[in-house]
Scaffold this active site. Structure first.
Site, PDB file in Angstrom:
ATOM      1  N   TYR A 103       0.844  -1.204   0.000  1.00  0.00           N
ATOM      2  CA  TYR A 103       0.000   0.000   0.000  1.00  0.00           C
ATOM      3  C   TYR A 103       0.877   1.251   0.000  1.00  0.00           C
ATOM      4  O   TYR A 103       0.620   2.202  -0.760  1.00  0.00           O
ATOM      5  CB  TYR A 103      -0.914  -0.024   1.228  1.00  0.00           C
ATOM      6  CG  TYR A 103      -1.697   1.244   1.456  1.00  0.00           C
ATOM      7  CD1 TYR A 103      -2.815   1.552   0.681  1.00  0.00           C
ATOM      8  CD2 TYR A 103      -1.319   2.143   2.455  1.00  0.00           C
ATOM      9  CE1 TYR A 103      -3.525   2.729   0.883  1.00  0.00           C
ATOM     10  CE2 TYR A 103      -2.033   3.316   2.667  1.00  0.00           C
ATOM     11  CZ  TYR A 103      -3.130   3.599   1.885  1.00  0.00           C
ATOM     12  OH  TYR A 103      -3.837   4.770   2.095  1.00  0.00           O
TER      13      TYR A 103
ATOM     14  N   GLU B  54     -11.138   6.635   5.711  1.00  0.00           N
ATOM     15  CA  GLU B  54     -10.411   7.455   6.686  1.00  0.00           C
ATOM     16  C   GLU B  54     -11.317   7.780   7.865  1.00  0.00           C
ATOM     17  O   GLU B  54     -10.867   7.827   9.015  1.00  0.00           O
ATOM     18  CB  GLU B  54      -9.887   8.744   6.045  1.00  0.00           C
ATOM     19  CG  GLU B  54      -8.785   8.548   5.008  1.00  0.00           C
ATOM     20  CD  GLU B  54      -7.491   7.991   5.570  1.00  0.00           C
ATOM     21  OE1 GLU B  54      -7.324   7.965   6.801  1.00  0.00           O
ATOM     22  OE2 GLU B  54      -6.628   7.592   4.764  1.00  0.00           O
TER      23      GLU B  54
ATOM     24  N   TRP C 254      -4.765   2.151  10.769  1.00  0.00           N
ATOM     25  CA  TRP C 254      -5.088   2.105   9.347  1.00  0.00           C
ATOM     26  C   TRP C 254      -4.934   0.690   8.801  1.00  0.00           C
ATOM     27  O   TRP C 254      -5.690   0.273   7.911  1.00  0.00           O
ATOM     28  CB  TRP C 254      -4.213   3.079   8.562  1.00  0.00           C
ATOM     29  CG  TRP C 254      -4.472   3.010   7.082  1.00  0.00           C
ATOM     30  CD1 TRP C 254      -3.624   2.594   6.116  1.00  0.00           C
ATOM     31  CD2 TRP C 254      -5.703   3.328   6.416  1.00  0.00           C
ATOM     32  NE1 TRP C 254      -4.239   2.639   4.885  1.00  0.00           N
ATOM     33  CE2 TRP C 254      -5.507   3.084   5.053  1.00  0.00           C
ATOM     34  CE3 TRP C 254      -6.943   3.791   6.856  1.00  0.00           C
ATOM     35  CZ2 TRP C 254      -6.513   3.303   4.092  1.00  0.00           C
ATOM     36  CZ3 TRP C 254      -7.955   4.004   5.913  1.00  0.00           C
ATOM     37  CH2 TRP C 254      -7.735   3.759   4.547  1.00  0.00           C
TER      38      TRP C 254
END
Length: 214
Positions: free
Chosen positions: A32, A54, A62
């Protein structure tokens, strides 16, 4: 043999390349970091996905959200805003029963609300991309150096505060300045890879040729 001492915030991978530290060497997270984070995006569906996720990340890591991303995509109609905007109470209950996502009623209801707000923005500006890219900060407003200390000391920015304020005025929710700044980082509106990270130069090259929408 003396171990190499890298500047704080950089991590050398098994491939010999230096990266931002936050992926921690976890292969899925590293991919990522390398391929997605900080690269400019103009696709409305991808932008809607990023701002929604988000919001879901608030209070969580995350990586937790990233590992559930395919489940989120399936649950929220691949983040097609028009489809999500039509969700009703039965869909909220369905999503609350979906163990593959984060089962938070407020965030689920916020996603449906924000899909409706995204459609309004699209009607007003032609696309979600055209709207959000209006808030790209000028280069003069960015730090002259970008190291670990700079990144960790600046969880928001003047641009993220402005975008957050405007989104809230348009009825969006779960879009505080910190969440919005993370969105701006993820979708390449700003390049917050550290100096010395090999991806930083790649993102700068991508941003140089990127055609801003609108």
């Amino acid at each position: 043999m003396i171990a190499e001492e890298l500047p704080k915030g950089l991590l050398r991978g098994e491939d010999g390349r230096c990266r931002c530290w936050w992926h921690g060497g976890e292969p899925f997270y590293q991919a990522y970091h390398d391929r997605e984070w900080g690269r400019p995006v103009a696709d409305d569906r991808r932008l809607f996905e990023k701002i929604v996720l988000e919001g879901f990340q608030s209070g969580l890591s995350w990586l937790t959200i990233l590992r559930k991303r395919e489940n989120f995509r399936a649950a929220f109609a691949q983040f097609d805003a028009a489809t999500v905007a039509a969700f009703g109470p039965a869909d909220v209950e369905r999503l609350l029963a979906d163990a593959g996502i984060v089962r938070h009623r407020g965030k689920i209801e916020s996603t449906i609300n924000n899909a409706r707000r995204a459609l309004a923005v699209t009607e007003a500006f032609g696309s979600l991309a055209a709207y959000v890219w209006r808030f790209e900060p000028d280069a003069s407003a960015r730090p002259s150096r970008f190291d670990h200390a700079t990144l960790t000391a600046n969880p928001t920015s003047a641009a993220s505060k402005a975008l957050s304020k405007d989104l809230k005025a348009r009825g969006w929710s779960f879009v505080g300045p910190t969440t919005v700044y993370a969105f701006m980082q993820a979708m390449g509106m700003v390049n917050d890879h550290l100096e010395g990270c090999f991806v930083r130069d790649e993102c700068e090259a991508d941003r140089a040729v990127f055609v801003r929408p609108g």
